[in-house]
Design a protein around this motif. Structure first.
Motif, PDB file in Angstrom:
ATOM      1  N   GLU A 231      74.281  -6.265 115.749  1.00  8.92           N
ATOM      2  CA  GLU A 231      74.542  -6.274 114.313  1.00  8.92           C
ATOM      3  C   GLU A 231      75.647  -5.317 113.918  1.00  8.92           C
ATOM      4  OE1 GLU A 231      70.797  -5.442 112.499  1.00  8.92           O
ATOM      5  OE2 GLU A 231      70.124  -7.505 112.740  1.00  8.92           O
ATOM      6  N   GLY A 232      75.992  -4.416 114.799  1.00  3.85           N
ATOM      7  CA  GLY A 232      77.028  -3.447 114.482  1.00  3.85           C
ATOM      8  C   GLY A 232      77.452  -2.725 115.738  1.00  3.85           C
ATOM      9  N   ALA A 233      78.465  -1.898 115.584  1.00  3.22           N
ATOM     10  CA  ALA A 233      78.966  -1.152 116.732  1.00  3.22           C
ATOM     11  C   ALA A 233      79.702   0.079 116.244  1.00  3.22           C
ATOM     12  CB  ALA A 233      79.902  -2.025 117.564  1.00  3.22           C
ATOM     13  N   ALA A 234      79.978   0.962 117.182  1.00  2.00           N
ATOM     14  CA  ALA A 234      80.744   2.169 116.875  1.00  2.00           C
ATOM     15  C   ALA A 234      81.623   2.493 118.061  1.00  2.00           C
ATOM     16  CB  ALA A 234      79.810   3.334 116.588  1.00  2.00           C
ATOM     17  N   CYS A 235      82.690   3.194 117.783  1.00  2.18           N
ATOM     18  CA  CYS A 235      83.589   3.636 118.844  1.00  2.18           C
ATOM     19  C   CYS A 235      84.196   4.971 118.423  1.00  2.18           C
ATOM     20  CB  CYS A 235      84.696   2.605 119.062  1.00  2.18           C
ATOM     21  SG  CYS A 235      85.891   3.094 120.333  1.00  2.18           S
ATOM     22  N   VAL A 236      84.150   5.936 119.322  1.00  4.38           N
ATOM     23  CA  VAL A 236      84.770   7.235 119.078  1.00  4.38           C
ATOM     24  C   VAL A 236      85.742   7.482 120.222  1.00  4.38           C
ATOM     25  CG1 VAL A 236      84.394   9.723 118.828  1.00  4.38           C
ATOM     26  CG2 VAL A 236      82.732   8.098 117.877  1.00  4.38           C
ATOM     27  N   VAL A 237      86.966   7.866 119.886  1.00  5.11           N
ATOM     28  CA  VAL A 237      87.984   8.159 120.889  1.00  5.11           C
ATOM     29  C   VAL A 237      88.336   9.637 120.774  1.00  5.11           C
ATOM     30  CG1 VAL A 237      90.293   7.627 121.750  1.00  5.11           C
ATOM     31  CG2 VAL A 237      88.907   5.815 120.681  1.00  5.11           C
ATOM     32  N   LEU A 238      88.186  10.358 121.895  1.00  4.88           N
ATOM     33  CA  LEU A 238      88.470  11.791 121.928  1.00  4.88           C
ATOM     34  C   LEU A 238      89.681  12.075 122.797  1.00  4.88           C
ATOM     35  CD1 LEU A 238      84.857  13.130 122.583  1.00  4.88           C
ATOM     36  CD2 LEU A 238      86.004  12.908 120.380  1.00  4.88           C
TER      37      LEU A 238
ATOM     38  N   ALA B 214      89.923   8.892 116.881  1.00  2.00           N
ATOM     39  CA  ALA B 214      89.458   7.740 116.103  1.00  2.00           C
ATOM     40  C   ALA B 214      87.938   7.759 116.113  1.00  2.00           C
ATOM     41  CB  ALA B 214      89.972   6.431 116.692  1.00  2.00           C
ATOM     42  N   SER B 215      87.363   7.310 115.026  1.00  2.00           N
ATOM     43  CA  SER B 215      85.908   7.201 114.925  1.00  2.00           C
ATOM     44  C   SER B 215      85.622   6.042 113.989  1.00  2.00           C
ATOM     45  CB  SER B 215      85.311   8.499 114.381  1.00  2.00           C
ATOM     46  OG  SER B 215      83.915   8.357 114.220  1.00  2.00           O
ATOM     47  N   ALA B 216      85.174   4.932 114.567  1.00  2.00           N
ATOM     48  CA  ALA B 216      84.997   3.715 113.782  1.00  2.00           C
ATOM     49  C   ALA B 216      83.553   3.240 113.838  1.00  2.00           C
ATOM     50  CB  ALA B 216      85.918   2.620 114.319  1.00  2.00           C
ATOM     51  N   SER B 217      83.116   2.671 112.739  1.00  2.00           N
ATOM     52  CA  SER B 217      81.792   2.083 112.625  1.00  2.00           C
ATOM     53  C   SER B 217      81.972   0.678 112.063  1.00  2.00           C
ATOM     54  CB  SER B 217      80.931   2.928 111.690  1.00  2.00           C
ATOM     55  OG  SER B 217      79.641   2.369 111.562  1.00  2.00           O
ATOM     56  N   TYR B 218      81.289  -0.296 112.678  1.00  2.00           N
ATOM     57  CA  TYR B 218      81.388  -1.676 112.216  1.00  2.00           C
ATOM     58  C   TYR B 218      79.988  -2.214 111.950  1.00  2.00           C
ATOM     59  CZ  TYR B 218      82.205  -6.636 111.968  1.00  2.00           C
ATOM     60  OH  TYR B 218      82.232  -7.925 111.522  1.00  2.00           O
TER      61      TYR B 218
ATOM     62  N   ASN C 138      73.356  -5.616 102.065  1.00  2.00           N
ATOM     63  CA  ASN C 138      73.799  -6.319 103.269  1.00  2.00           C
ATOM     64  C   ASN C 138      72.903  -5.911 104.442  1.00  2.00           C
ATOM     65  OD1 ASN C 138      75.147  -7.101 105.663  1.00  2.00           O
ATOM     66  ND2 ASN C 138      77.144  -6.907 104.694  1.00  2.00           N
ATOM     67  N   PRO C 139      72.263  -6.866 105.127  1.00  2.00           N
ATOM     68  CA  PRO C 139      71.369  -6.528 106.239  1.00  2.00           C
ATOM     69  C   PRO C 139      72.089  -5.876 107.426  1.00  2.00           C
ATOM     70  CG  PRO C 139      71.650  -8.905 106.074  1.00  2.00           C
ATOM     71  CD  PRO C 139      72.312  -8.305 104.876  1.00  2.00           C
ATOM     72  N   LEU C 140      73.416  -5.994 107.494  1.00  2.00           N
ATOM     73  CA  LEU C 140      74.173  -5.349 108.573  1.00  2.00           C
ATOM     74  C   LEU C 140      74.492  -3.888 108.259  1.00  2.00           C
ATOM     75  CD1 LEU C 140      76.633  -8.223 109.573  1.00  2.00           C
ATOM     76  CD2 LEU C 140      74.416  -7.623 110.581  1.00  2.00           C
ATOM     77  N   ASN C 141      74.119  -3.416 107.090  1.00  5.12           N
ATOM     78  CA  ASN C 141      74.262  -2.007 106.702  1.00  5.12           C
ATOM     79  C   ASN C 141      75.673  -1.435 106.891  1.00  5.12           C
ATOM     80  OD1 ASN C 141      71.459  -1.741 106.061  1.00  5.12           O
ATOM     81  ND2 ASN C 141      71.057  -1.661 108.248  1.00  5.12           N
TER      82      ASN C 141
END
Length: 174
Positions: free
Chosen positions: A116-123, A132-136, A154-157
């Protein structure tokens, strides 16, 4: 009457930048001890909240003299307004854009419908700086108020910052 405005020159990094809004009653009690008026906007999330005291300037006071018909005959600053300080982040906005765009393009096309979602952090491996720090899914800072009802139901928050507020086991990929 004039008002200060915080502008965002990017549609990206909404979860990182955060937002401002009018104080609620609890915040009023706290911020009044710091010299704020009760009707001011303050940082609610993200960088806006974390650096509120740096970003806030001081209000000025202007004396306006009017004649009997209401026409302004003179104006003078009793005390000039002072802008707040700048905060420089380590975020690489081009990389942030690429990460957010990649998440937005990839996740809806996954075979698994459980995601339902994802995240990515680049250090930066040398300095530890967050590049970068992204939330989807994400949301638009520019339309936050207009989209509130839709985003909050939205159920995907999309309002949840999965990169910083998600609870995942160490080493988790999901």
């Amino acid at each position: 009457d004039t008002k200060s405005v915080r502008q965002y020159r990017t549609p990206y990094a909404a979860h990182l930048l955060g937002r401002v809004g009018l104080m609620d009653e609890t915040e009023q009690a706290y911020y009044r001890t710091l010299g704020y008026d009760g009707d001011e906007s303050v940082g609610k999330e993200g960088v806006e909240l974390a650096f509120e005291s740096y970003l806030r300037g001081t209000s000025g006071e202007r004396i306006v003299e009017r004649n009997t018909s209401g026409k302004v005959v003179s104006e003078a600053w009793q005390s000039e307004p002072q802008p707040g300080d700048n905060v420089v982040l380590t975020i690489d906005i081009d990389l942030q854009k690429k990460v957010e765009d990649t998440l937005a393009e990839s996740l809806p096309n996954l075979e698994s419908k459980e995601v339902e979602g994802a995240a990515c952090v680049v250090l930066d491996v040398d300095s530890g700086d967050v590049l970068a720090s992204a939330s989807y899914p994400t949301y638009s800072l520019a339309n936050f108020s207009q989209d509130w009802a839709e985003n909050s139901s939205n159920p995907l928050n999309p309002l949840v910052n999965r990169a910083l507020n998600g609870l995942y086991p160490p080493g988790s990929t999901g």
